[in-house]
Design a protein around this motif. Structure first.
Motif, PDB file in Angstrom:
ATOM      1  N   ALA A   1       0.830  -1.212   0.000  1.00 42.64           N
ATOM      2  CA  ALA A   1       0.000   0.000   0.000  1.00 42.64           C
ATOM      3  C   ALA A   1       0.869   1.269   0.000  1.00 42.64           C
ATOM      4  O   ALA A   1       0.544   2.273  -0.639  1.00 42.64           O
ATOM      5  CB  ALA A   1      -0.930  -0.012   1.213  1.00 42.64           C
ATOM      6  N   LEU A   2       1.997   1.245   0.702  1.00 42.40           N
ATOM      7  CA  LEU A   2       2.869   2.417   0.773  1.00 42.40           C
ATOM      8  C   LEU A   2       3.511   2.720  -0.572  1.00 42.40           C
ATOM      9  O   LEU A   2       3.728   3.887  -0.917  1.00 42.40           O
ATOM     10  CB  LEU A   2       3.955   2.197   1.833  1.00 42.40           C
ATOM     11  N   ARG A   3       3.848   1.725  -1.312  1.00 35.79           N
ATOM     12  CA  ARG A   3       4.437   1.963  -2.632  1.00 35.79           C
ATOM     13  C   ARG A   3       3.465   2.725  -3.527  1.00 35.79           C
ATOM     14  O   ARG A   3       3.835   3.650  -4.250  1.00 35.79           O
ATOM     15  CB  ARG A   3       4.820   0.644  -3.274  1.00 35.79           C
ATOM     16  N   GLN A   4       2.174   2.330  -3.482  1.00 35.22           N
ATOM     17  CA  GLN A   4       1.168   3.027  -4.293  1.00 35.22           C
ATOM     18  C   GLN A   4       1.009   4.490  -3.830  1.00 35.22           C
ATOM     19  O   GLN A   4       0.927   5.414  -4.642  1.00 35.22           O
ATOM     20  CB  GLN A   4      -0.164   2.281  -4.210  1.00 35.22           C
ATOM     21  N   THR A   5       0.982   4.671  -2.512  1.00 35.81           N
ATOM     22  CA  THR A   5       0.813   6.039  -1.965  1.00 35.81           C
ATOM     23  C   THR A   5       1.997   6.925  -2.317  1.00 35.81           C
ATOM     24  O   THR A   5       1.852   8.123  -2.592  1.00 35.81           O
ATOM     25  CB  THR A   5       0.651   5.971  -0.442  1.00 35.81           C
ATOM     26  N   ASN A   6       3.194   6.379  -2.337  1.00 39.05           N
ATOM     27  CA  ASN A   6       4.400   7.133  -2.655  1.00 39.05           C
ATOM     28  C   ASN A   6       4.359   7.673  -4.077  1.00 39.05           C
ATOM     29  O   ASN A   6       4.744   8.818  -4.350  1.00 39.05           O
ATOM     30  CB  ASN A   6       5.616   6.244  -2.439  1.00 39.05           C
ATOM     31  N   GLU A   7       3.889   6.874  -5.003  1.00 44.96           N
ATOM     32  CA  GLU A   7       3.783   7.330  -6.390  1.00 44.96           C
ATOM     33  C   GLU A   7       2.801   8.491  -6.502  1.00 44.96           C
ATOM     34  O   GLU A   7       3.035   9.457  -7.236  1.00 44.96           O
ATOM     35  CB  GLU A   7       3.361   6.159  -7.271  1.00 44.96           C
ATOM     36  N   GLU A   8       1.668   8.397  -5.775  1.00 47.86           N
ATOM     37  CA  GLU A   8       0.685   9.490  -5.809  1.00 47.86           C
ATOM     38  C   GLU A   8       1.285  10.783  -5.223  1.00 47.86           C
ATOM     39  O   GLU A   8       1.032  11.884  -5.718  1.00 47.86           O
ATOM     40  CB  GLU A   8      -0.560   9.074  -5.031  1.00 47.86           C
ATOM     41  N   LEU A   9       2.072  10.676  -4.129  1.00 47.81           N
ATOM     42  CA  LEU A   9       2.674  11.862  -3.500  1.00 47.81           C
ATOM     43  C   LEU A   9       3.680  12.547  -4.419  1.00 47.81           C
ATOM     44  O   LEU A   9       3.774  13.778  -4.451  1.00 47.81           O
ATOM     45  CB  LEU A   9       3.367  11.468  -2.195  1.00 47.81           C
ATOM     46  N   LEU A  10       4.437  11.767  -5.176  1.00 51.02           N
ATOM     47  CA  LEU A  10       5.402  12.358  -6.094  1.00 51.02           C
ATOM     48  C   LEU A  10       4.712  13.207  -7.149  1.00 51.02           C
ATOM     49  O   LEU A  10       5.174  14.301  -7.506  1.00 51.02           O
ATOM     50  CB  LEU A  10       6.244  11.263  -6.747  1.00 51.02           C
ATOM     51  N   ALA A  11       3.592  12.706  -7.652  1.00 49.21           N
ATOM     52  CA  ALA A  11       2.841  13.473  -8.653  1.00 49.21           C
ATOM     53  C   ALA A  11       2.298  14.770  -8.048  1.00 49.21           C
ATOM     54  O   ALA A  11       2.331  15.842  -8.672  1.00 49.21           O
ATOM     55  CB  ALA A  11       1.724  12.607  -9.224  1.00 49.21           C
ATOM     56  N   GLU A  12       1.794  14.701  -6.796  1.00 50.45           N
ATOM     57  CA  GLU A  12       1.242  15.893  -6.129  1.00 50.45           C
ATOM     58  C   GLU A  12       2.339  16.919  -5.838  1.00 50.45           C
ATOM     59  O   GLU A  12       2.124  18.135  -5.953  1.00 50.45           O
ATOM     60  CB  GLU A  12       0.559  15.475  -4.834  1.00 50.45           C
ATOM     61  N   MET A  13       3.547  16.475  -5.473  1.00 50.07           N
ATOM     62  CA  MET A  13       4.654  17.386  -5.192  1.00 50.07           C
ATOM     63  C   MET A  13       5.084  18.162  -6.429  1.00 50.07           C
ATOM     64  O   MET A  13       5.416  19.354  -6.364  1.00 50.07           O
ATOM     65  CB  MET A  13       5.849  16.600  -4.641  1.00 50.07           C
ATOM     66  N   ALA A  14       5.072  17.526  -7.572  1.00 47.29           N
ATOM     67  CA  ALA A  14       5.420  18.223  -8.807  1.00 47.29           C
ATOM     68  C   ALA A  14       4.433  19.339  -9.096  1.00 47.29           C
ATOM     69  O   ALA A  14       4.797  20.444  -9.520  1.00 47.29           O
ATOM     70  CB  ALA A  14       5.481  17.224  -9.956  1.00 47.29           C
ATOM     71  N   GLU A  15       3.150  19.045  -8.853  1.00 52.03           N
ATOM     72  CA  GLU A  15       2.112  20.062  -9.092  1.00 52.03           C
ATOM     73  C   GLU A  15       2.277  21.246  -8.134  1.00 52.03           C
ATOM     74  O   GLU A  15       2.155  22.402  -8.523  1.00 52.03           O
ATOM     75  CB  GLU A  15       0.741  19.408  -8.919  1.00 52.03           C
ATOM     76  N   ARG A  16       2.588  20.950  -6.850  1.00 51.69           N
ATOM     77  CA  ARG A  16       2.758  22.033  -5.871  1.00 51.69           C
ATOM     78  C   ARG A  16       3.997  22.870  -6.174  1.00 51.69           C
ATOM     79  O   ARG A  16       4.020  24.083  -5.919  1.00 51.69           O
ATOM     80  CB  ARG A  16       2.875  21.442  -4.466  1.00 51.69           C
ATOM     81  N   HIS A  17       5.037  22.272  -6.705  1.00 52.88           N
ATOM     82  CA  HIS A  17       6.238  23.020  -7.045  1.00 52.88           C
ATOM     83  C   HIS A  17       5.950  24.073  -8.119  1.00 52.88           C
ATOM     84  O   HIS A  17       6.451  25.208  -8.067  1.00 52.88           O
ATOM     85  CB  HIS A  17       7.316  22.037  -7.530  1.00 52.88           C
ATOM     86  N   GLN A  18       5.099  23.717  -9.059  1.00 56.15           N
ATOM     87  CA  GLN A  18       4.723  24.656 -10.106  1.00 56.15           C
ATOM     88  C   GLN A  18       3.954  25.846  -9.522  1.00 56.15           C
ATOM     89  O   GLN A  18       4.192  27.002  -9.889  1.00 56.15           O
ATOM     90  CB  GLN A  18       3.874  23.916 -11.166  1.00 56.15           C
ATOM     91  N   VAL A  19       3.033  25.564  -8.589  1.00 53.73           N
ATOM     92  CA  VAL A  19       2.258  26.645  -7.952  1.00 53.73           C
ATOM     93  C   VAL A  19       3.177  27.560  -7.135  1.00 53.73           C
ATOM     94  O   VAL A  19       3.020  28.784  -7.108  1.00 53.73           O
ATOM     95  CB  VAL A  19       1.150  26.030  -7.069  1.00 53.73           C
ATOM     96  N   GLU A  20       4.165  26.981  -6.456  1.00 60.86           N
ATOM     97  CA  GLU A  20       5.091  27.766  -5.633  1.00 60.86           C
ATOM     98  C   GLU A  20       5.897  28.734  -6.486  1.00 60.86           C
ATOM     99  O   GLU A  20       6.143  29.883  -6.096  1.00 60.86           O
ATOM    100  CB  GLU A  20       6.022  26.824  -4.878  1.00 60.86           C
ATOM    101  N   LEU A  21       6.315  28.337  -7.675  1.00 63.65           N
ATOM    102  CA  LEU A  21       7.054  29.226  -8.559  1.00 63.65           C
ATOM    103  C   LEU A  21       6.210  30.425  -8.951  1.00 63.65           C
ATOM    104  O   LEU A  21       6.692  31.571  -9.015  1.00 63.65           O
ATOM    105  CB  LEU A  21       7.511  28.453  -9.804  1.00 63.65           C
ATOM    106  N   GLN A  22       4.914  30.187  -9.201  1.00 64.08           N
ATOM    107  CA  GLN A  22       4.025  31.298  -9.555  1.00 64.08           C
ATOM    108  C   GLN A  22       3.862  32.276  -8.379  1.00 64.08           C
ATOM    109  O   GLN A  22       3.842  33.493  -8.560  1.00 64.08           O
ATOM    110  CB  GLN A  22       2.673  30.739 -10.001  1.00 64.08           C
ATOM    111  N   LEU A  23       3.740  31.734  -7.140  1.00 64.49           N
ATOM    112  CA  LEU A  23       3.581  32.602  -5.961  1.00 64.49           C
ATOM    113  C   LEU A  23       4.827  33.458  -5.727  1.00 64.49           C
ATOM    114  O   LEU A  23       4.732  34.632  -5.347  1.00 64.49           O
ATOM    115  CB  LEU A  23       3.296  31.751  -4.721  1.00 64.49           C
TER     116      LEU A  23
END
Length: 698
Positions: free
Chosen positions: A369-391
């Motif tokens: 279960a943790l392996r699946q959750t880790n993949e989802e978190l990596l995708a979410e972190m990339a999206e947040r990094h893009q928002v942070e650059l805009q801020l």
């Protein structure tokens, strides 16, 4: 280290620490109390000796007070009859009065009768040569200007110190005129102090204050200073001494007296303190031994057995074993709780083995279960990094805009400050120059005519004096008119009136000159100026605020002017800086007046010091002893519109404008050094030449 050894060390350390603290505290309290009693006793001994000398002086003064206002003495000065001496001053009478010298002096300062007397041998001795010389050089002792005048005290002569009393010779009803002076004296030699020792049962030593002294007397003299109090100092572990200083008839230090005695009180206190420490040590040692025996029997032996049984269970790893129980105290309850803990641990060990198998299965499931959750978190972190650059991009834009607004606000404040200062200085200069000009015109007329008026009145008074000399009997009507107007007073007061008018005119001319110097409306913008003249002009304008008023004792100005060259500056602006700083200092001292009322020894003071720092710069320091300025306030002191005064008393522009005048206009430096409660000091540094600055402004 075993528990038994630790317990022994703790009890021993506690006992020693307690004894040490008690010995220090008791030594300070116990011995200090005995030392105070010893010092108080020494004070009393010195006071007894001083009182004995004072009583002797009072007796001598009373004796002179009985003999000097006496008709027979009054007549003796005139006719020098031998019967007076034979009937009143024979050897037995002088011995009964305990007198060592008797001197009769007439009003012309000549000795009519003088006689010395040795009280031990009961025989007449010559008058001390030092006394005759003293009477010649110090007529105050031999002549009295008033009927009730008197002079008594110690007189230091080369032969020995004497107690003397001097009073004018008058009639029995104490009326005059004064016919001379009567002086009685008693010698303060070694025999006198031997009698005092026998009377007070004390050891007494005395030395003249103006001669070389032993070491302990020199130390006492330095401690006493000019006072006549008592100084106490132990001489050794066995003796303590008290010192006092006696002044002569001219209020100068005459004799230094030492009264010493044995330190019986101190030694009794020391012995008592030692006995007390021995009793405390014995009691503490006994208490420690009893405590150790009881701890060994009731606690330490049982703890040793418990430790041995627990070690056995640890070594065998057999949780089915149990500890030996017994008793109802805390240690027994601890053993029962440990047995219950062993039962619980045994059950827990069985449950742990079963849970281990179940946990291994769950870990495997959770890893997937943790392996699946880790993949989802990596995708979410990339999206947040893009928002942070805009801020971050938006934040940089807002910060740049805020800086632009802040710069615009600062420029607006600077412009407002410059406008207010320019308008204020222009109006003030025109007002001061106009007032000085309007006062100067009529003042010049008055000053010019006063000289002629003084000459005319002097001539008229001279003519009137000639009339009075040649016509000493004027007509009745003229004499009546002269009496009516008090002619003599007018003749005497009229020159004084003209002199007062001249002083007033001179004072007004000084004020007008100060106003012109302050405004500097008749000078160039930058020119060599005398800064001392500017300071004096500013102080003259502020003179009314420096004077004492109701509830305020006034302000003292202390000047320490150095040698300053002419400084090239805008004198009007520099005078305004002086005015702002001195006005703030006066305001601070007026607000601090309650502190000066509570401390009368302090007075409100402003110090002004000028100095040349080097060949290119000078400094002016203006300091006060007001309440001072806090560090937080000092950081904002030169900001525009910042003020600590109440509403209506300050605009917050004075120091800001002064700072700009010194730093920007003249290329100098203005700083404030202050500590709350210790006043404040403003330091103005200016260059002597303004060549570079003038080129920039032009």
């Amino acid at each position: 280290m075993t528990l038994r050894h630790k317990t022994l060390l703790i009890i021993a350390a506690t006992l020693l620490g307690l004894l040490l603290v008690l010995s220090l505290v008791l030594s300070r309290i116990w011995l200090t109390g005995f030392e105070r009693v010893e010092i108080q006793q020494t004070y009393q001994n010195v006071q007894r000796v001083s009182d004995a000398i004072a009583n002797d002086m009072a007796e001598l003064e009373a004796m002179v007070g009985d003999w000097s206002p006496w008709d027979e003495t009054y007549q003796f000065i005139e006719d020098r009859n031998a019967a007076y001496i034979a009937g009143n001053l024979d050897n037995s009478s002088i011995a009964n009065f305990k007198l060592n010298l008797v001197v009769y002096i007439n009003q012309a300062g000549k000795i009519v009768f003088a006689q010395g007397f040795d009280l031990q041998k009961h025989e007449v001795t010559p008058l001390p040569s030092g006394l005759q010389e003293h009477l010649t050089n110090h007529p105050r002792l031999a002549r009295h200007a008033e009927l009730e005048s008197k002079l008594s005290g110690i007189l230091m002569l080369p032969e020995a110190p004497f107690l003397v009393a001097s009073q004018p010779i008058r009639r029995s009803d104490r009326s005059g005129p004064i016919r001379g002076t009567l002086i009685f004296g008693r010698c303060l030699d070694a025999s006198k102090f031997k009698k005092l020792e026998a009377l007070t049962h004390l050891s007494i030593a005395a030395f003249p204050a103006q001669q070389p002294l032993p070491e302990d007397f020199r130390a006492a003299q330095m401690a006493l200073g000019d006072s006549s109090s008592i100084y106490v100092e132990p001489l050794s572990r066995d003796r303590i001494a008290g010192y006092t200083q006696i002044r002569d008839i001219y209020n100068n230090p005459a004799l230094l007296i030492r009264v010493d005695s044995e330190r019986d009180v101190y030694h009794k206190g020391l012995r008592s303190w030692r006995y007390l420490i021995q009793v405390l040590f014995s009691t503490g040692l006994l208490f420690s031994i009893v405590t150790l025996v009881l701890l060994e029997k009731l606690v330490l032996s049982r703890l040793t057995r418990l430790s041995r049984e627990v070690s056995n269970i640890r070594d065998t790893e057999d949780l089915s074993l149990r500890l030996q129980e017994g008793g109802r105290d805390e240690l027994s309850r601890l053993i029962r709780m440990l047995n219950q803990l062993l039962v619980t641990l045994e059950h827990s060990q069985q449950a742990l083995s079963q849970s281990k198998e179940e946990l291994e299965q769950r870990v495997e499931q959770r890893t997937i279960a943790l392996r699946q959750t880790n993949e989802e978190l990596l995708a979410e972190m990339a999206e947040r990094h893009q928002v942070e650059l805009q801020l971050r991009s938006s934040e940089n834009y807002l910060r740049t805009y805020a800086q632009q607004l802040e710069q615009a606000l600062w420029q607006l404040k600077e412009t407002q400050t410059q406008l207010i200062h320019s308008e204020k200085m222009s109006s003030l200069g025109q007002l001061v120059a106009g007032v000085a000009h309007e006062i100067n015109n009529p003042l010049t007329f008055i000053a010019g005519n006063l000289t002629y008026a003084n000459s005319y009145i002097h001539d008229l008074l001279g003519l009137l004096e000639r009339y009075q000399q040649h016509y000493c009997c004027p007509a009745p009507e003229i004499q009546a008119e002269a009496n009516s107007i008090d002619l003599d007073f007018l003749i005497d007061d009229l020159p004084k009136l003209l002199s007062s008018m001249q002083v007033g005119v001179d004072r007004i001319q000084e004020i007008v000159l100060a106003l012109r110097n302050f405004s500097r409306i008749d000078g160039a913008t930058f020119k060599p100026s005398d800064l001392h003249e500017g300071l004096e002009s500013t102080l003259l304008i502020l003179q009314s605020r420096l004077k004492a008023k109701s509830g305020f004792a006034g302000i003292t100005i202390i000047k320490d002017y150095g040698e300053l060259p002419l400084v090239e500056c805008d004198a009007g602006q520099i005078n305004q800086v002086f005015m702002n700083i001195l006005s703030n200092a006066i305001d601070a001292l007026e607000e601090y007046q309650q502190h000066f009322q509570l401390h009368p020894e302090l007075s409100a003071t402003i110090w002004i010091r000028t100095q040349r720092l080097n060949s290119q710069r000078i400094a002016i320091r203006i300091a006060d002893n007001g309440s001072g300025i806090s560090e937080i306030t000092q950081r904002q002191l030169f900001d525009p519109f910042f003020t600590t005064k109440s509403v209506g008393k300050g605009t917050g522009l004075g120091l800001s404008i002064s700072y700009r005048i010194i730093t920007e206009r003249h290329g100098g430096n203005l700083q404030c050094i202050s500590t709350p409660g210790q006043g404040a000091e403003f330091i103005i540094e200016l260059p002597i030449q303004q060549e570079v600055l003038n080129e920039e402004h032009n």
